[in-house]
Design a protein around this motif. Structure first.
Motif, PDB file in Angstrom:
ATOM      1  N   SER A 125       0.815  -1.212   0.000  1.00 38.31           N
ATOM      2  CA  SER A 125       0.000   0.000   0.000  1.00 38.31           C
ATOM      3  C   SER A 125       0.853   1.269   0.000  1.00 38.31           C
ATOM      4  CB  SER A 125      -0.931   0.005   1.220  1.00 38.31           C
ATOM      5  OG  SER A 125      -0.200  -0.208   2.406  1.00 38.31           O
ATOM      6  N   ARG A 126       2.023   1.194   0.626  1.00 38.11           N
ATOM      7  CA  ARG A 126       2.876   2.381   0.716  1.00 38.11           C
ATOM      8  C   ARG A 126       3.969   2.382  -0.349  1.00 38.11           C
ATOM      9  NH1 ARG A 126       5.483   3.230   6.336  1.00 38.11           N
ATOM     10  NH2 ARG A 126       6.139   5.133   5.312  1.00 38.11           N
ATOM     11  N   ARG A 127       4.175   1.231  -0.940  1.00 42.11           N
ATOM     12  CA  ARG A 127       5.329   1.045  -1.808  1.00 42.11           C
ATOM     13  C   ARG A 127       5.359   2.004  -3.003  1.00 42.11           C
ATOM     14  NH1 ARG A 127       5.883  -4.876  -3.667  1.00 42.11           N
ATOM     15  NH2 ARG A 127       6.306  -5.158  -1.454  1.00 42.11           N
ATOM     16  N   ALA A 128       4.254   2.064  -3.723  1.00 43.04           N
ATOM     17  CA  ALA A 128       4.216   2.877  -4.943  1.00 43.04           C
ATOM     18  C   ALA A 128       4.542   4.332  -4.637  1.00 43.04           C
ATOM     19  CB  ALA A 128       2.848   2.766  -5.588  1.00 43.04           C
ATOM     20  N   GLU A 129       3.931   4.836  -3.578  1.00 44.53           N
ATOM     21  CA  GLU A 129       4.141   6.231  -3.203  1.00 44.53           C
ATOM     22  C   GLU A 129       5.606   6.491  -2.884  1.00 44.53           C
ATOM     23  OE1 GLU A 129       2.486   9.317   0.202  1.00 44.53           O
ATOM     24  OE2 GLU A 129       1.894   7.215   0.243  1.00 44.53           O
ATOM     25  N   LYS A 130       6.169   5.608  -2.091  1.00 45.18           N
ATOM     26  CA  LYS A 130       7.568   5.779  -1.687  1.00 45.18           C
ATOM     27  C   LYS A 130       8.515   5.701  -2.888  1.00 45.18           C
ATOM     28  CE  LYS A 130      11.232   6.306   0.402  1.00 45.18           C
ATOM     29  NZ  LYS A 130      11.591   7.604   1.015  1.00 45.18           N
ATOM     30  N   LEU A 131       8.243   4.752  -3.769  1.00 44.44           N
ATOM     31  CA  LEU A 131       9.133   4.565  -4.914  1.00 44.44           C
ATOM     32  C   LEU A 131       9.044   5.738  -5.894  1.00 44.44           C
ATOM     33  CD1 LEU A 131       8.741   0.735  -5.534  1.00 44.44           C
ATOM     34  CD2 LEU A 131      10.716   1.940  -4.594  1.00 44.44           C
ATOM     35  N   LEU A 132       7.855   6.277  -6.055  1.00 41.32           N
ATOM     36  CA  LEU A 132       7.715   7.440  -6.934  1.00 41.32           C
ATOM     37  C   LEU A 132       8.439   8.639  -6.328  1.00 41.32           C
ATOM     38  CD1 LEU A 132       4.031   6.988  -8.078  1.00 41.32           C
ATOM     39  CD2 LEU A 132       6.090   6.852  -9.504  1.00 41.32           C
ATOM     40  N   GLU A 133       8.345   8.721  -5.019  1.00 42.80           N
ATOM     41  CA  GLU A 133       9.053   9.777  -4.293  1.00 42.80           C
ATOM     42  C   GLU A 133      10.560   9.645  -4.543  1.00 42.80           C
ATOM     43  OE1 GLU A 133       7.300  10.063  -0.259  1.00 42.80           O
ATOM     44  OE2 GLU A 133       9.383  10.402   0.353  1.00 42.80           O
ATOM     45  N   LEU A 134      11.022   8.415  -4.489  1.00 39.71           N
ATOM     46  CA  LEU A 134      12.440   8.164  -4.723  1.00 39.71           C
ATOM     47  C   LEU A 134      12.849   8.562  -6.144  1.00 39.71           C
ATOM     48  CD1 LEU A 134      15.213   6.822  -3.958  1.00 39.71           C
ATOM     49  CD2 LEU A 134      14.277   4.695  -4.907  1.00 39.71           C
ATOM     50  N   ALA A 135      12.039   8.167  -7.115  1.00 41.27           N
ATOM     51  CA  ALA A 135      12.343   8.487  -8.510  1.00 41.27           C
ATOM     52  C   ALA A 135      12.448  10.003  -8.681  1.00 41.27           C
ATOM     53  CB  ALA A 135      11.274   7.904  -9.428  1.00 41.27           C
ATOM     54  N   ASN A 136      11.555  10.725  -8.034  1.00 47.28           N
ATOM     55  CA  ASN A 136      11.574  12.180  -8.085  1.00 47.28           C
ATOM     56  C   ASN A 136      12.846  12.752  -7.488  1.00 47.28           C
ATOM     57  OD1 ASN A 136       9.540  13.805  -9.262  1.00 47.28           O
ATOM     58  ND2 ASN A 136       8.074  12.761  -7.936  1.00 47.28           N
ATOM     59  N   GLU A 137      13.199  12.168  -6.355  1.00 50.74           N
ATOM     60  CA  GLU A 137      14.390  12.607  -5.647  1.00 50.74           C
ATOM     61  C   GLU A 137      15.628  12.405  -6.532  1.00 50.74           C
ATOM     62  OE1 GLU A 137      13.991  10.895  -1.705  1.00 50.74           O
ATOM     63  OE2 GLU A 137      16.005  11.640  -1.198  1.00 50.74           O
ATOM     64  N   ILE A 138      15.657  11.275  -7.214  1.00 50.68           N
ATOM     65  CA  ILE A 138      16.819  10.941  -8.038  1.00 50.68           C
ATOM     66  C   ILE A 138      17.021  11.959  -9.161  1.00 50.68           C
ATOM     67  CG2 ILE A 138      17.698   9.267  -9.732  1.00 50.68           C
ATOM     68  CD1 ILE A 138      16.459   7.050  -7.950  1.00 50.68           C
ATOM     69  N   ILE A 139      15.921  12.376  -9.765  1.00 48.62           N
ATOM     70  CA  ILE A 139      16.069  13.271 -10.919  1.00 48.62           C
ATOM     71  C   ILE A 139      16.167  14.741 -10.545  1.00 48.62           C
ATOM     72  CG2 ILE A 139      14.963  11.681 -12.555  1.00 48.62           C
ATOM     73  CD1 ILE A 139      12.410  13.259 -12.229  1.00 48.62           C
ATOM     74  N   GLN A 140      15.941  15.052  -9.264  1.00 44.79           N
ATOM     75  CA  GLN A 140      16.118  16.440  -8.828  1.00 44.79           C
ATOM     76  C   GLN A 140      17.587  16.819  -8.920  1.00 44.79           C
ATOM     77  OE1 GLN A 140      13.678  18.670  -7.967  1.00 44.79           O
ATOM     78  NE2 GLN A 140      12.346  16.975  -8.567  1.00 44.79           N
ATOM     79  N   PRO A 141      17.866  18.035  -9.424  1.00 44.58           N
ATOM     80  CA  PRO A 141      19.268  18.470  -9.390  1.00 44.58           C
ATOM     81  C   PRO A 141      19.702  18.675  -7.941  1.00 44.58           C
ATOM     82  CG  PRO A 141      17.847  20.170 -10.353  1.00 44.58           C
ATOM     83  CD  PRO A 141      16.964  19.010 -10.018  1.00 44.58           C
ATOM     84  N   LEU A 142      20.968  18.433  -7.724  1.00 45.33           N
ATOM     85  CA  LEU A 142      21.527  18.589  -6.381  1.00 45.33           C
ATOM     86  C   LEU A 142      21.585  20.069  -6.030  1.00 45.33           C
ATOM     87  CD1 LEU A 142      22.856  16.746  -4.220  1.00 45.33           C
ATOM     88  CD2 LEU A 142      25.035  17.221  -5.297  1.00 45.33           C
ATOM     89  N   ASP A 143      20.920  20.444  -4.960  1.00 42.87           N
ATOM     90  CA  ASP A 143      21.006  21.862  -4.597  1.00 42.87           C
ATOM     91  C   ASP A 143      22.105  22.086  -3.563  1.00 42.87           C
ATOM     92  OD1 ASP A 143      18.060  20.809  -3.510  1.00 42.87           O
ATOM     93  OD2 ASP A 143      19.416  21.503  -1.966  1.00 42.87           O
TER      94      ASP A 143
END
Ligand code: ZN
Length: 144
Positions: A125-143
């Motif tokens: 139930s939580r997996r999809a949300e967490k993984l999408l969050e991770l994918a987003n984090e990965i593609i964010q430029p490093l600030d």
């Protein structure tokens, strides 16, 4: 029955080593990222802490952490064993210090460090949300 030649500590230690590679949560994360077309290397020993997943293009590393060994804060899976508390406490303190040091080194070298805790992706139930969050984090430029 074979004689038990290992002490409890040794046995636990060996089990932890055996269980530290290609654990199920890690495979979940890897197949998810692979499915999204991310290119990555795994268990990169040249980097501090031997990150589970390394995405060179995004200069990002992902650690998929077991809650017990890596002491997920306020997680019920990071319980303290009831016996040999001193032994465990020392071991856990060492794990935490090592994780912190490795993450510090990686960040210093401009790597983005993402953490995924096993409890976050265990329940579907939580997996999809967490993984999408991770994918987003990965593609964010490093600030910085
Ligand atoms: Zn946890």
């Amino acid at each position: 029955m074979a004689a038990d030649i290992f002490s409890e500590e040794q046995r636990s230690y060996v089990m932890s080593r055996v269980g530290s590679k290609n654990t199920k949560p890690e495979l979940i994360v890897r197949s998810f990222l692979h499915g999204l077309g991310f290119r990555f290397r795994i268990h990169e020993q040249k980097l501090p802490g031997c990150p589970d997943i390394v995405l060179p293009k995004h200069r990002c590393v992902v650690f998929v952490n077991g809650c017990f060994w890596h002491r997920h804060k306020d997680c019920r899976r990071a319980s303290m064993p009831l016996t040999r508390v001193d032994f465990w406490q020392t071991k856990f303190d060492g794990n935490i210090a090592r994780d912190e040091k490795n993450q510090r080194l990686l960040k210093k070298n401009k790597w983005k460090v993402c953490l995924v805790w096993e409890c976050e992706i265990d329940k579907e139930s939580r997996r999809a949300e967490k993984l999408l969050e991770l994918a987003n984090e990965i593609i964010q430029p490093l600030d910085i």
